[in-house]
Design an enzyme around this catalytic site. Structure first.
Site, PDB file in Angstrom:
ATOM      1  N   THR A  88       0.861  -1.128   0.048  1.00 45.99           N
ATOM      2  CA  THR A  88      -0.023  -0.146   0.205  1.00 45.99           C
ATOM      3  C   THR A  88       0.787   1.255  -0.010  1.00 45.99           C
ATOM      4  OG1 THR A  88      -1.660  -1.334   1.188  1.00 45.99           O
ATOM      5  CG2 THR A  88      -1.774   1.328   1.126  1.00 45.99           C
TER       6      THR A  88
ATOM      7  N   CYS B  36      27.101   7.794   7.492  1.00 55.61           N
ATOM      8  CA  CYS B  36      26.620   6.416   7.404  1.00 55.61           C
ATOM      9  C   CYS B  36      27.690   5.756   8.228  1.00 55.61           C
ATOM     10  CB  CYS B  36      26.560   5.804   6.150  1.00 55.61           C
ATOM     11  SG  CYS B  36      25.289   7.019   5.219  1.00 55.61           S
TER      12      CYS B  36
END
Ligand SMILES: *Cc1c(COP(=O)(O)O)cnc(C)c1O
Length: 397
Positions: free
Chosen positions: A238, A326
């Site tokens: 969805t 990161c």
């Protein structure tokens, strides 16, 4: 919060309040599932297509070539794995660069463990990919070239049009990770011969957890998430309707303000770079100044530990990062700085500052003053620097 000077826009940006306002009704009012058939679901369905149209226009692509994902990492994973899966009958060789984001590098590693060969192309000392090496790396079984549009650590902009042209000449698919470039540089997938392009919402004042992958409609790509028929049956689940509305609005705002922001950020960046290089000794700017994102600065300070510097600047409310957001917590020097051929002890003294449209000259003046005192203090505590000074003075007199 008010006393924060945020200089880490390459890591993430604040969601624009205008974007949040646009998203709100899709949480509580127009929450229908876009796949349902009743009228209540028409508005969310329309909102998705509106965002797709806006995003397509910003890169000169057809809206049906825009596929929503959960961000830059997913787009990169999908591009590489999707092409590897569908074109492995043609060949199992991929070309990329040594300075890619880990979303690309670790996906390449995964593919190497699954029977693919990957060539990692060097960059020069300015952080620009070596084109002659890239050309030489092309083989008969090369199916994909993936080179980032602009680097997240040193901000260098790669010769994308040239790579696109070469890929097209050899009939090789060309993907670019444009997460740092999108919303900051003008991109045209047609002119630049880009077949696939990754974007993430939160790097240009959109929400986190939403991005897209542009896929040229000539390509066949394997689906990334299996399930329902969403995203032309290629990416099930969805839809993140508020996120999609948000990335669309953020893209519209970024596109309309691109030139103005770029001029303003470039001026503030150059002012800061000039002052730091002039006023702090034993310091260098990493990466090309000419081919560089408007908002990126990356310095190495000799005789200084970059993470100590970040911690001390943090005490003044200044947010900046080391090699890469990161890899913070990683003790190894950044792979990007290593690719520039930088000695490890100098790479350790690296900090990255990435400005945004809200940063001011007054803030940068404060930051420069604090940097000067922090660097001086850390050097005073450094035995290496003390020895260096002794030797320098002995030789000098
Ligand atoms: C931030 C970034 C990514 C990852 O994007 P997410 O949306 O955080 O997954 C990928 N590539 C580059 C160049 C980035 O800067």
């Amino acid at each position: 919060m008010n006393n924060i000077i945020y200089l880490d826009h390459a890591a993430t940006t604040a969601t624009n309040p205008e974007v949040v306002l646009e998203m709100m009704p899709y949480f509580t009012q127009m929450y229908g599932n876009p796949s349902s058939i009743y009228g209540f679901s028409q508005k969310p369905k329309d909102a998705i297509e509106k965002a797709r149209n806006i995003l397509g226009k910003t890169i000169n692509a057809k809206p049906e070539c825009i596929y929503f994902t959960a961000g830059g990492s997913e787009s990169d994973n999908w591009a590489l794995k999707g092409i590897a899966k569908m074109y492995s009958h043609k060949g199992r060789h991929i070309i990329t660069s040594k300075i890619e984001h880990h979303a690309i590098l670790n996906t390449c590693k995964y593919l190497e463990n699954n029977g693919f060969k990957v060539s990692y192309i060097d960059v020069d000392e300015n952080g620009i990919i070596k084109m002659d090496e890239l050309k030489k790396a092309i083989r008969r079984d090369t199916i994909l070239i993936s080179v980032m549009y602009a680097n997240n650590e040193i901000g260098t902009i790669q010769p994308i049009s040239e790579i696109g042209r070469i890929a097209r000449e050899h009939n090789i698919i060309f993907h670019t990770d444009a997460v740092q470039a999108y919303g900051h540089l003008k991109i045209d997938v047609k002119k630049e011969n880009i077949d696939m392009l990754s974007v993430s919402g939160h790097k240009f004042n959109g929400p986190k957890g939403i991005g897209f992958l542009y896929i040229d409609d000539r390509l066949k790509i394997g689906s990334f998430i299996h399930g329902g028929a969403q995203e032309r049956k290629l990416r099930a689940g969805t839809e993140n309707v508020p996120g999609i509305v948000g990335i669309g609005k953020a893209a519209e705002i970024a596109d309309n303000s691109l030139l103005l922001r770029s001029e303003k950020e470039t001026a503030l960046r150059n002012y800061t770079i000039n002052r730091i290089l002039r006023e702090i000794p034993y310091c260098r700017l990493n990466g090309s100044l000419k081919d560089r994102l408007p908002n990126n600065m990356n310095f190495s300070f000799q005789f200084v530990d970059g993470s100590a510097m970040i911690v001390m600047l943090d005490m003044y409310g200044i947010c900046c990062s080391g090699g890469s957001a990161c890899t913070s917590g990683d003790v190894n020097a950044s792979h990007v700085l290593m690719a520039l051929g930088m000695p490890e002890d100098i790479a350790r003294g690296t900090i990255r500052m990435t400005i945004g449209h809200e940063n001011t000259k007054k803030q940068m003046d404060f930051v420069i003053e604090k940097m000067k005192s922090v660097v001086a203090r850390l050097r005073d505590e450094s035995p290496v620097y003390t020895d260096y000074k002794k030797i320098a003075m002995g030789v000098g007199r």
